[in-house]
Scaffold this motif. Structure first.
Motif, PDB file in Angstrom:
ATOM      1  N   ARG A 122    -124.206 -49.804  44.551  1.00  9.57           N
ATOM      2  CA  ARG A 122    -123.926 -50.826  43.549  1.00  9.57           C
ATOM      3  C   ARG A 122    -122.526 -50.601  42.985  1.00  9.57           C
ATOM      4  N   LEU A 123    -121.717 -51.630  42.991  1.00 12.18           N
ATOM      5  CA  LEU A 123    -120.359 -51.561  42.421  1.00 12.18           C
ATOM      6  C   LEU A 123    -120.486 -51.841  40.921  1.00 12.18           C
ATOM      7  N   ASP A 124    -120.832 -50.792  40.174  1.00  8.74           N
ATOM      8  CA  ASP A 124    -121.227 -50.975  38.770  1.00  8.74           C
ATOM      9  C   ASP A 124    -120.278 -50.336  37.771  1.00  8.74           C
ATOM     10  N   ASN A 125    -119.041 -50.130  38.175  1.00  8.91           N
ATOM     11  CA  ASN A 125    -118.096 -49.480  37.267  1.00  8.91           C
ATOM     12  C   ASN A 125    -117.098 -50.472  36.666  1.00  8.91           C
ATOM     13  N   THR A 126    -117.490 -51.743  36.648  1.00  7.13           N
ATOM     14  CA  THR A 126    -116.576 -52.784  36.138  1.00  7.13           C
ATOM     15  C   THR A 126    -116.467 -52.719  34.614  1.00  7.13           C
ATOM     16  N   LYS A 127    -115.238 -52.692  34.136  1.00  8.64           N
ATOM     17  CA  LYS A 127    -114.977 -52.679  32.693  1.00  8.64           C
ATOM     18  C   LYS A 127    -113.859 -53.686  32.385  1.00  8.64           C
ATOM     19  N   ASN A 128    -113.829 -54.176  31.137  1.00  8.66           N
ATOM     20  CA  ASN A 128    -112.715 -55.030  30.689  1.00  8.66           C
ATOM     21  C   ASN A 128    -112.523 -54.838  29.185  1.00  8.66           C
ATOM     22  N   ASN A 129    -111.353 -55.252  28.688  1.00 14.34           N
ATOM     23  CA  ASN A 129    -111.047 -55.100  27.267  1.00 14.34           C
ATOM     24  C   ASN A 129    -111.119 -56.429  26.519  1.00 14.34           C
ATOM     25  N   TYR A 130    -111.777 -57.421  27.096  1.00 12.65           N
ATOM     26  CA  TYR A 130    -111.922 -58.731  26.451  1.00 12.65           C
ATOM     27  C   TYR A 130    -112.966 -58.611  25.342  1.00 12.65           C
ATOM     28  N   SER A 131    -112.575 -58.983  24.112  1.00 11.96           N
ATOM     29  CA  SER A 131    -113.459 -58.744  22.972  1.00 11.96           C
ATOM     30  C   SER A 131    -113.649 -59.958  22.074  1.00 11.96           C
ATOM     31  N   LYS A 132    -113.296 -61.149  22.530  1.00 11.34           N
ATOM     32  CA  LYS A 132    -113.445 -62.326  21.697  1.00 11.34           C
ATOM     33  C   LYS A 132    -114.925 -62.611  21.456  1.00 11.34           C
ATOM     34  N   ILE A 151    -120.649 -52.834  56.338  1.00  9.15           N
ATOM     35  CA  ILE A 151    -120.883 -52.094  57.581  1.00  9.15           C
ATOM     36  C   ILE A 151    -119.588 -51.496  58.119  1.00  9.15           C
ATOM     37  N   LYS A 152    -118.494 -51.693  57.429  1.00  9.38           N
ATOM     38  CA  LYS A 152    -117.230 -51.045  57.777  1.00  9.38           C
ATOM     39  C   LYS A 152    -116.415 -50.876  56.508  1.00  9.38           C
ATOM     40  N   THR A 153    -115.449 -49.967  56.532  1.00  9.30           N
ATOM     41  CA  THR A 153    -114.617 -49.722  55.360  1.00  9.30           C
ATOM     42  C   THR A 153    -113.933 -51.015  54.926  1.00  9.30           C
ATOM     43  N   THR A 154    -114.091 -51.350  53.639  1.00  6.57           N
ATOM     44  CA  THR A 154    -113.609 -52.633  53.133  1.00  6.57           C
ATOM     45  C   THR A 154    -112.984 -52.454  51.760  1.00  6.57           C
ATOM     46  N   SER A 155    -111.860 -53.118  51.526  1.00  7.24           N
ATOM     47  CA  SER A 155    -111.247 -53.168  50.199  1.00  7.24           C
ATOM     48  C   SER A 155    -111.649 -54.483  49.536  1.00  7.24           C
ATOM     49  N   TYR A 156    -112.291 -54.389  48.384  1.00  2.00           N
ATOM     50  CA  TYR A 156    -112.743 -55.566  47.650  1.00  2.00           C
ATOM     51  C   TYR A 156    -111.837 -55.800  46.445  1.00  2.00           C
ATOM     52  N   ALA A 157    -111.461 -57.059  46.219  1.00  2.47           N
ATOM     53  CA  ALA A 157    -110.680 -57.445  45.042  1.00  2.47           C
ATOM     54  C   ALA A 157    -111.599 -58.143  44.059  1.00  2.47           C
ATOM     55  N   LEU A 158    -111.567 -57.714  42.817  1.00  4.48           N
ATOM     56  CA  LEU A 158    -112.364 -58.341  41.760  1.00  4.48           C
ATOM     57  C   LEU A 158    -111.431 -59.055  40.793  1.00  4.48           C
ATOM     58  N   THR A 159    -111.659 -60.341  40.640  1.00  7.71           N
ATOM     59  CA  THR A 159    -110.874 -61.130  39.683  1.00  7.71           C
ATOM     60  C   THR A 159    -111.772 -61.513  38.524  1.00  7.71           C
ATOM     61  N   ALA A 160    -111.346 -61.143  37.310  1.00  9.44           N
ATOM     62  CA  ALA A 160    -112.071 -61.488  36.086  1.00  9.44           C
ATOM     63  C   ALA A 160    -111.309 -62.603  35.377  1.00  9.44           C
ATOM     64  N   THR A 161    -112.012 -63.635  34.945  1.00 10.96           N
ATOM     65  CA  THR A 161    -111.388 -64.795  34.299  1.00 10.96           C
ATOM     66  C   THR A 161    -112.085 -65.074  32.979  1.00 10.96           C
ATOM     67  N   THR A 162    -111.286 -65.200  31.904  1.00 13.89           N
ATOM     68  CA  THR A 162    -111.854 -65.492  30.583  1.00 13.89           C
ATOM     69  C   THR A 162    -111.981 -67.000  30.398  1.00 13.89           C
ATOM     70  N   ASN A 163    -112.641 -67.409  29.274  1.00 14.48           N
ATOM     71  CA  ASN A 163    -112.772 -68.831  28.960  1.00 14.48           C
ATOM     72  C   ASN A 163    -111.418 -69.494  28.775  1.00 14.48           C
ATOM     73  N   GLU A 164    -110.448 -68.704  28.332  1.00 18.14           N
ATOM     74  CA  GLU A 164    -109.113 -69.252  28.085  1.00 18.14           C
ATOM     75  C   GLU A 164    -108.279 -69.347  29.356  1.00 18.14           C
ATOM     76  N   GLY A 165    -108.798 -68.841  30.469  1.00 20.07           N
ATOM     77  CA  GLY A 165    -108.058 -68.917  31.723  1.00 20.07           C
ATOM     78  C   GLY A 165    -107.238 -67.686  32.036  1.00 20.07           C
ATOM     79  N   TRP A 166    -107.341 -66.673  31.172  1.00 19.71           N
ATOM     80  CA  TRP A 166    -106.639 -65.437  31.474  1.00 19.71           C
ATOM     81  C   TRP A 166    -107.360 -64.728  32.627  1.00 19.71           C
ATOM     82  N   THR A 167    -106.577 -64.166  33.543  1.00 22.44           N
ATOM     83  CA  THR A 167    -107.177 -63.498  34.698  1.00 22.44           C
ATOM     84  C   THR A 167    -106.613 -62.089  34.857  1.00 22.44           C
TER      85      THR A 167
END
Length: 199
Positions: free
Chosen positions: A8-18, A46-62
């Protein structure tokens, strides 16, 4: 992780606090993920993979970050080669692997001749001749892996005791030895039967 496992990729964190704000997530690529819009998806790559995670706020900040999932190949070991005498059965070693996933592995032995089952981890083997058996180990996810074990069948050999000299009127006990390693009882027949208490 090992190919066929899951994490499980469960180490996602962000500093968005609105207050009342919301953050949407999108993983790319989506291959091997159970939910590419979750902050903590289960990964079954099933093979070594680099995953990109994009987080987007309600205001459109990414904000985008990446994580690399290293996938090691699964290996299997069918055990040591075996040696038996004709008609003597042998138990195969249990197939071992570095797999640590939750799903059950499936097994397929080939050829199936001489096996009491071709779909279990360590079948009982009773071939009539020397045979190389290939076992295919199939995980729920990822490619199958194979290994081979050879069962060498030696010919059945019986040997009577050495020649004996005796005087007229004496008696002697004759004996025989074999290289048989099975569990079934052997039968013996001496010829000629003349002068023997039993043939």
């Amino acid at each position: 992780m090992i190919c066929g496992d899951e994490i499980r990729l469960d180490n996602t964190k962000n500093n968005y606090s609105k207050p009342g704000g919301n953050v949407r997530y999108q993983w790319s690529p989506t291959t091997g993920l159970d939910d590419p819009t979750s902050s903590s998806p289960i990964c079954r790559a099933i093979k070594t993979t680099s995953y990109a995670l994009t987080a987007t706020t309600n205001e459109g900040w990414t904000s985008t970050d990446t994580i690399k999932v290293n996938v090691l190949p699964m290996f299997v070991n069918a055990g040591k080669d075996k040696k038996i005498v004709c008609s003597g059965p042998v138990q195969m070693d249990s197939v071992k692997s570095n797999y640590s996933g939750k799903s059950k592995l499936r097994y397929k032995w080939s050829p199936s001749d001489g096996l009491n089952s071709d779909t279990i981890v360590n079948p009982l083997c009773l071939p009539k001749k020397t045979t190389s058996y290939e076992v295919t180990v199939i995980p729920a996810i990822g490619p199958a892996v194979k290994d081979t074990v050879t069962v060498f069948v030696e010919p059945f050999v019986a040997k009577a005791c050495d020649d004996i000299s005796l005087q007229y009127g004496d008696n002697v006990k004759l004996s025989a030895k074999t290289n048989y390693t099975g569990t079934q009882k052997l039968s013996y027949k001496w010829t000629p039967s003349e002068f023997l208490s039993s043939d």
